[in-house]
Design a protein around this motif. Structure first.
Motif, PDB file in Angstrom:
ATOM      1  N   LYS A  94       0.873  -1.173   0.000  1.00 14.39           N
ATOM      2  CA  LYS A  94       0.000   0.000   0.000  1.00 14.39           C
ATOM      3  C   LYS A  94       0.911   1.224   0.000  1.00 14.39           C
ATOM      4  CE  LYS A  94      -3.941  -2.207   2.151  1.00 14.39           C
ATOM      5  NZ  LYS A  94      -4.952  -2.185   3.235  1.00 14.39           N
ATOM      6  N   GLN A  95       0.862   1.975  -1.093  1.00 16.16           N
ATOM      7  CA  GLN A  95       1.769   3.105  -1.297  1.00 16.16           C
ATOM      8  C   GLN A  95       1.158   4.374  -0.722  1.00 16.16           C
ATOM      9  OE1 GLN A  95       4.930   3.398  -3.155  1.00 16.16           O
ATOM     10  NE2 GLN A  95       4.801   5.374  -2.102  1.00 16.16           N
ATOM     11  N   THR A  96       1.908   5.065   0.126  1.00 14.25           N
ATOM     12  CA  THR A  96       1.509   6.415   0.537  1.00 14.25           C
ATOM     13  C   THR A  96       2.130   7.403  -0.437  1.00 14.25           C
ATOM     14  OG1 THR A  96       1.473   5.780   2.868  1.00 14.25           O
ATOM     15  CG2 THR A  96       1.665   8.134   2.383  1.00 14.25           C
ATOM     16  N   GLY A  97       1.333   8.258  -1.031  1.00 13.30           N
ATOM     17  CA  GLY A  97       1.848   9.269  -1.964  1.00 13.30           C
ATOM     18  C   GLY A  97       2.419   8.623  -3.211  1.00 13.30           C
ATOM     19  N   ALA A  98       3.503   9.209  -3.717  1.00 11.81           N
ATOM     20  CA  ALA A  98       4.104   8.792  -4.981  1.00 11.81           C
ATOM     21  C   ALA A  98       5.241   7.812  -4.744  1.00 11.81           C
ATOM     22  CB  ALA A  98       4.633  10.013  -5.716  1.00 11.81           C
ATOM     23  N   ALA A  99       5.345   6.794  -5.591  1.00  9.72           N
ATOM     24  CA  ALA A  99       6.476   5.876  -5.478  1.00  9.72           C
ATOM     25  C   ALA A  99       7.740   6.481  -6.082  1.00  9.72           C
ATOM     26  CB  ALA A  99       6.164   4.552  -6.165  1.00  9.72           C
ATOM     27  N   CYS A 100       7.587   7.326  -7.095  1.00 10.45           N
ATOM     28  CA  CYS A 100       8.756   7.814  -7.846  1.00 10.45           C
ATOM     29  C   CYS A 100       9.290   9.113  -7.266  1.00 10.45           C
ATOM     30  CB  CYS A 100       8.353   8.018  -9.309  1.00 10.45           C
ATOM     31  SG  CYS A 100       9.748   8.440 -10.376  1.00 10.45           S
ATOM     32  N   HIS A 101      10.622   9.252  -7.297  1.00  8.26           N
ATOM     33  CA  HIS A 101      11.251  10.465  -6.772  1.00  8.26           C
ATOM     34  C   HIS A 101      10.899  11.702  -7.610  1.00  8.26           C
ATOM     35  CE1 HIS A 101      14.038   9.649 -10.047  1.00  8.26           C
ATOM     36  NE2 HIS A 101      14.526  10.851  -9.881  1.00  8.26           N
ATOM     37  N   THR A 102      10.385  11.483  -8.835  1.00 12.05           N
ATOM     38  CA  THR A 102       9.977  12.614  -9.683  1.00 12.05           C
ATOM     39  C   THR A 102       8.615  13.173  -9.265  1.00 12.05           C
ATOM     40  OG1 THR A 102       8.801  11.164 -11.233  1.00 12.05           O
ATOM     41  CG2 THR A 102      11.134  11.600 -11.695  1.00 12.05           C
ATOM     42  N   GLY A 103       7.925  12.436  -8.397  1.00 15.61           N
ATOM     43  CA  GLY A 103       6.574  12.835  -8.007  1.00 15.61           C
ATOM     44  C   GLY A 103       5.507  12.046  -8.746  1.00 15.61           C
ATOM     45  N   ALA A 104       5.923  11.289  -9.769  1.00 13.67           N
ATOM     46  CA  ALA A 104       4.966  10.425 -10.478  1.00 13.67           C
ATOM     47  C   ALA A 104       4.543   9.279  -9.548  1.00 13.67           C
ATOM     48  CB  ALA A 104       5.600   9.876 -11.745  1.00 13.67           C
ATOM     49  N   HIS A 105       3.349   8.789  -9.749  1.00 14.66           N
ATOM     50  CA  HIS A 105       2.883   7.707  -8.865  1.00 14.66           C
ATOM     51  C   HIS A 105       3.720   6.442  -9.071  1.00 14.66           C
ATOM     52  CE1 HIS A 105       0.167   5.845  -6.113  1.00 14.66           C
ATOM     53  NE2 HIS A 105      -0.095   4.867  -6.946  1.00 14.66           N
ATOM     54  N   SER A 106       4.025   6.121 -10.338  1.00 14.01           N
ATOM     55  CA  SER A 106       4.875   4.970 -10.672  1.00 14.01           C
ATOM     56  C   SER A 106       6.133   5.475 -11.362  1.00 14.01           C
ATOM     57  CB  SER A 106       4.105   4.035 -11.621  1.00 14.01           C
ATOM     58  OG  SER A 106       5.003   3.181 -12.303  1.00 14.01           O
ATOM     59  N   CYS A 107       7.224   4.741 -11.187  1.00 19.54           N
ATOM     60  CA  CYS A 107       8.469   5.085 -11.902  1.00 19.54           C
ATOM     61  C   CYS A 107       8.368   4.778 -13.399  1.00 19.54           C
ATOM     62  CB  CYS A 107       9.642   4.303 -11.323  1.00 19.54           C
ATOM     63  SG  CYS A 107      10.068   4.810  -9.640  1.00 19.54           S
ATOM     64  N   PHE A 108       7.394   3.964 -13.783  1.00 19.36           N
ATOM     65  CA  PHE A 108       7.284   3.551 -15.193  1.00 19.36           C
ATOM     66  C   PHE A 108       6.263   4.418 -15.925  1.00 19.36           C
ATOM     67  CE2 PHE A 108       8.804  -0.131 -12.825  1.00 19.36           C
ATOM     68  CZ  PHE A 108       9.913  -0.464 -13.558  1.00 19.36           C
ATOM     69  N   PHE A 109       6.538   5.713 -15.981  1.00 17.68           N
ATOM     70  CA  PHE A 109       5.586   6.640 -16.602  1.00 17.68           C
ATOM     71  C   PHE A 109       5.958   6.936 -18.047  1.00 17.68           C
ATOM     72  CE2 PHE A 109       8.736   9.005 -14.136  1.00 17.68           C
ATOM     73  CZ  PHE A 109       9.293   9.822 -15.114  1.00 17.68           C
ATOM     74  N   TYR A 110       7.025   6.328 -18.508  1.00 11.90           N
ATOM     75  CA  TYR A 110       7.650   6.728 -19.755  1.00 11.90           C
ATOM     76  C   TYR A 110       7.432   5.632 -20.804  1.00 11.90           C
ATOM     77  CZ  TYR A 110      11.253   9.452 -22.130  1.00 11.90           C
ATOM     78  OH  TYR A 110      11.949  10.270 -22.963  1.00 11.90           O
ATOM     79  N   GLU A 111       6.470   5.812 -21.684  1.00 13.81           N
ATOM     80  CA  GLU A 111       6.228   4.803 -22.722  1.00 13.81           C
ATOM     81  C   GLU A 111       7.270   4.951 -23.821  1.00 13.81           C
ATOM     82  OE1 GLU A 111       2.139   3.952 -24.128  1.00 13.81           O
ATOM     83  OE2 GLU A 111       2.981   4.285 -26.113  1.00 13.81           O
ATOM     84  N   ILE A 112       8.008   3.878 -24.094  1.00 15.74           N
ATOM     85  CA  ILE A 112       9.033   3.979 -25.135  1.00 15.74           C
ATOM     86  C   ILE A 112       8.650   3.227 -26.397  1.00 15.74           C
ATOM     87  CG2 ILE A 112      10.913   4.410 -23.544  1.00 15.74           C
ATOM     88  CD1 ILE A 112      11.799   1.554 -23.842  1.00 15.74           C
ATOM     89  N   TRP A 113       7.637   2.420 -26.343  1.00 13.40           N
ATOM     90  CA  TRP A 113       7.248   1.640 -27.519  1.00 13.40           C
ATOM     91  C   TRP A 113       5.826   1.147 -27.342  1.00 13.40           C
ATOM     92  CZ3 TRP A 113       5.873  -3.421 -28.903  1.00 13.40           C
ATOM     93  CH2 TRP A 113       6.092  -3.771 -30.248  1.00 13.40           C
TER      94      TRP A 113
END
Lengths: 119, 119
Positions: free
Chosen positions: A95-114
């Motif tokens: 159970k995540q409090t706030g954002a998991a990513c140091h950028t402030g994004a909820h997930s670190c995998f916010f970057y679609e590359i393909w």
């Protein structure tokens, strides 16, 4: 709230570090099944995770144990931990409090590359 | 069906291998959001994954490229690929044919080793 480690879990710690000192831990959100991040655990961080019920990792760049959210408040309360079939990866449901990513994004995998052009 | 790599994707391959020759790829099922497995990609297996639209990995034990499902028929058709915030992990969303795990289990993470006693 402290959570007890049972004897079975203590035995399992060693099994996961036979091949390597560091193993990847996939962090997945309990409510949404979203994959939030991947970080590495050594024996000590796995032990502290099991003892405290919150995620602890080993930072490869800083070479130190790291309690996720200790400074940001974005703690990860552990709900389940699964091992994989060959005992070298963990899947940690949190159970995540706030954002998991140091950028402030909820997930670190916010970057679609393909993406498949057919989908 | 072959899928084209766009120029943006080609540029991205290099970025993911600046720190290490091998990076972890989390494989998640498109329909269910279930985490199926974790495997490793090198530059060449990432390139072949992007070119073919099916997952290719690098086997650390056999030290060779490996097309997931080539012998078992349990192929993984790639739907999306996400990079993480610091470009050292991939999240690959797939349509899984059959079982992801060599044991015959649908996911490699079938083994619960811990659960919060309060949940």
């Amino acid at each position: 709230m402290k959570t007890e480690i049972d004897v079975k879990s203590k035995d399992f710690i060693d099994k996961f570090f036979e091949k390597s000192e560091l193993i990847p831990a996939i962090i997945q959100e309990f409510e949404t099944n979203e994959v939030l991040m991947l970080a590495y655990m050594n024996r000590e961080s796995m032990r502290k995770t099991l003892e405290t019920g919150y995620t602890w990792f080993y930072s490869r760049s800083r070479q130190e144990l790291w309690n996720k959210g200790a400074t940001s408040g974005h703690l990860q309360k552990v709900v389940r931990i699964y091992g994989d079939c060959d005992n070298d990866t963990l899947l940690v449901i949190v159970k995540q409090t706030g954002a998991a990513c140091h950028t402030g994004a909820h997930s670190c995998f916010f970057y679609e590359i393909w993406r498949d052009s057919g989908e």
